[in-house]
Design an enzyme around this catalytic site. Structure first.
Site, PDB file in Angstrom:
ATOM      1  CG  HIS A   1      -2.133   0.939   0.965  1.00 44.53           C
ATOM      2  ND1 HIS A   1      -3.288   0.539   0.335  1.00 44.53           N
ATOM      3  CD2 HIS A   1      -2.325   2.241   1.276  1.00 44.53           C
ATOM      4  CE1 HIS A   1      -4.140   1.544   0.260  1.00 44.53           C
ATOM      5  NE2 HIS A   1      -3.575   2.599   0.824  1.00 44.53           N
ATOM      6  CG  ASP A   7      -2.486   6.246  -0.099  1.00 45.78           C
ATOM      7  OD1 ASP A   7      -3.383   6.045  -0.930  1.00 45.78           O
ATOM      8  OD2 ASP A   7      -2.521   5.795   1.062  1.00 45.78           O
ATOM      9  CD  GLU A  33      -7.022   3.337   1.026  1.00 47.93           C
ATOM     10  OE1 GLU A  33      -6.208   4.024   0.386  1.00 47.93           O
ATOM     11  OE2 GLU A  33      -6.888   3.060   2.239  1.00 47.93           O
ATOM     12  CG  HIS A  75     -11.120   4.997   2.730  1.00 44.32           C
ATOM     13  ND1 HIS A  75     -11.218   6.326   3.048  1.00 44.32           N
ATOM     14  CD2 HIS A  75      -9.841   4.631   2.994  1.00 44.32           C
ATOM     15  CE1 HIS A  75     -10.041   6.750   3.502  1.00 44.32           C
ATOM     16  NE2 HIS A  75      -9.195   5.749   3.479  1.00 44.32           N
ATOM     17  CG  HIS A  92      -9.662   1.488   5.532  1.00 44.62           C
ATOM     18  ND1 HIS A  92      -9.526   2.592   6.334  1.00 44.62           N
ATOM     19  CD2 HIS A  92      -8.651   1.547   4.629  1.00 44.62           C
ATOM     20  CE1 HIS A  92      -8.477   3.290   5.937  1.00 44.62           C
ATOM     21  NE2 HIS A  92      -7.923   2.677   4.920  1.00 44.62           N
ATOM     22  CG  HIS A 110      -3.359   0.113   4.250  1.00 48.96           C
ATOM     23  ND1 HIS A 110      -4.300  -0.530   3.499  1.00 48.96           N
ATOM     24  CD2 HIS A 110      -3.810   1.381   4.408  1.00 48.96           C
ATOM     25  CE1 HIS A 110      -5.288   0.314   3.228  1.00 48.96           C
ATOM     26  NE2 HIS A 110      -5.015   1.477   3.778  1.00 48.96           N
ATOM     27  CG  ASP A 141      -1.427   4.062   4.747  1.00 50.66           C
ATOM     28  OD1 ASP A 141      -1.745   4.437   3.599  1.00 50.66           O
ATOM     29  OD2 ASP A 141      -2.214   4.089   5.704  1.00 50.66           O
TER      30      ASP A 141
HETATM   31 ZN   LIG Z   1      -6.057   3.343   3.971  1.00 49.03          ZN
END
Ligand SMILES: [Zn+2]
Length: 391
Positions: free
Chosen positions: A39, A41, A138, A165, A211, A232, A331
């Site tokens: 993961h 971003d 995600e 999420h 999540h 994550h 993350d």
């Molecule tokens: Zn996340």
């Protein structure tokens, strides 16, 4: 909670005998693994025009840093914020985020990245000296309640999807709003939600439970015919936040072959960081990106987690569920605070050093770094072949 923390601290101290490790050994073991981070971003920045090829130090991820960190494969987050649900813009955003991986990352830097969709792809691309680029969605609202969109995303290369999420969607409850009475919840997965999991199994897309609310997790675990991932997430026994997994969840997950990829967000690793982080509001500083301003605020107010905290979470998973159940899901570029010693993607070798010092074997490290994720991918691919053959 104090008692649990004290017990966890004792356990991790028992594991804390260290040995001295040379730079050469760190290098040898690190480069013998295929480091698969599930993961990252940076896509939320590349979609706005950020150039991943430029070695700047204003974030956690760029090509130079990925190479310094010895990253073998990167799952880039196709993150779809809950704000896109209003007015049904989720599919549009999903396609834009897929495009930023394919166009701005892989397309722009073909000497550095190649798009991968299978475990074999990852191994081949790694052998060829490039970074395998993969995509995971995600936020399950990305499919706008349509299995047709799910199939389209698979065709474009998506290989995992978090069922939610931080927002509960029309078919799955999220840990992010599970205690909000204004939100209509479903007690886990609806029948349609269970159908989403089954269709992911049939396609060969990994079911990602990061999540989700606890009941959604248990429903998905019961329905999925293939092992799942938590791309994550960390351990709730060490940092009591709803985003993390309880011991019961981790053990049951591992029994079905799942992997918990530890999240490096300070607030998911350390309760001290989580508590202090509650006082940080989104900030603005003239001339600074909103995220950078908030990150600066974090730096002032939140004691960062440490490399040792990351290792404690890995230790905990290994202790209760075995070495086959642990992985890495940083993350990076999705969080405001990263641990001291693991500030960005270039710092992964520091983690290798500490794991070796603590007595992890090269084989253990290769599993945690990538072998376990490759195993889940292959199981998911095999399950899809089996299900498609039955039809
Ligand atoms: Zn996340």
């Amino acid at each position: 909670m104090r008692i649990i923390c004290a017990a966890a601290a004792l356990i991790s101290m028992a594991f804390a005998q260290t040995r001295s490790v040379s730079d050469a050994e760190v290098k040898r073991v690190h480069s013998s693994a295929i480091l698969i981070d599930t993961h990252n971003d940076i896509t939320s920045r590349t979609v706005e025009g950020y150039d991943i090829g430029e070695a700047k130090h204003d974030g956690h991820t760029n090509v130079t840093a990925l190479k310094e960190g010895g990253v073998g494969a990167q799952f880039f987050a196709v993150y779809v914020s809950a704000e896109y649900v209003n007015g049904n813009h989720s599919a549009n955003r999903t396609l834009q985020m897929i495009d930023t991986v394919r166009h701005d990352i892989v397309g722009r830097y073909p000497k550095d990245f190649e798009l991968a969709t299978t475990a074999d792809d990852i191994e081949r691309i790694h052998r060829e000296g490039k970074i395998a680029a993969l995509m995971g969605i995600e936020g399950g609202h990305a499919i706008e309640d349509s299995l047709r969109l799910l199939r389209d995303y698979y065709a474009l290369g998506i290989r995992y999807m978090t069922l939610t999420h931080s927002n509960t969607n029309n078919w799955a409850d999220s840990s992010g709003d599970i205690n909000d009475p204004k939100i209509q919840h479903h007690n886990g997965l609806t029948d349609f939600g269970k159908g989403v999991v089954r269709e992911m199994n049939r396609l060969g897309m990994m079911v990602d439970i990061s999540h989700v609310a606890d009941k959604t997790f248990w429903d998905a675990l019961a329905v999925s015919s293939a092992p799942m991932i938590a791309s994550h997430s960390s351990c709730r026994a060490l940092a009591n936040v709803p985003r993390n997994m309880t011991d019961d969840m981790i053990v049951a997950f591992a029994k079905k072959g799942g992997v918990v990829q530890v999240n490096f967000n300070c607030g998911f690793l350390s309760e001290k960081s989580a508590e202090a982080g509650k006082n940080v509001k989104p900030s603005t500083i003239p001339g600074m990106r909103g995220e950078d301003a908030t990150a600066a605020e974090y730096k002032k107010k939140v004691p960062p987690a440490t490399l040792a905290d990351v290792v404690s979470h890995i230790d905990h998973i290994v202790k209760i569920a075995g070495v086959n159940a642990a992985g890495i899901g940083s993350d990076f570029d999705g969080v405001f605070c990263t641990p001291t010693g693991l500030e960005d993607v270039s710092k992964f070798p520091n983690l290798t050093r500490v794991l070796l010092e603590k007595g992890y074997s090269a084989d253990d490290i290769r599993k945690i770094y990538g072998g376990n994720t490759l195993r889940v991918m292959r199981a998911v691919e095999a399950e899809a072949k089996k299900e498609q053959a039955l039809k």
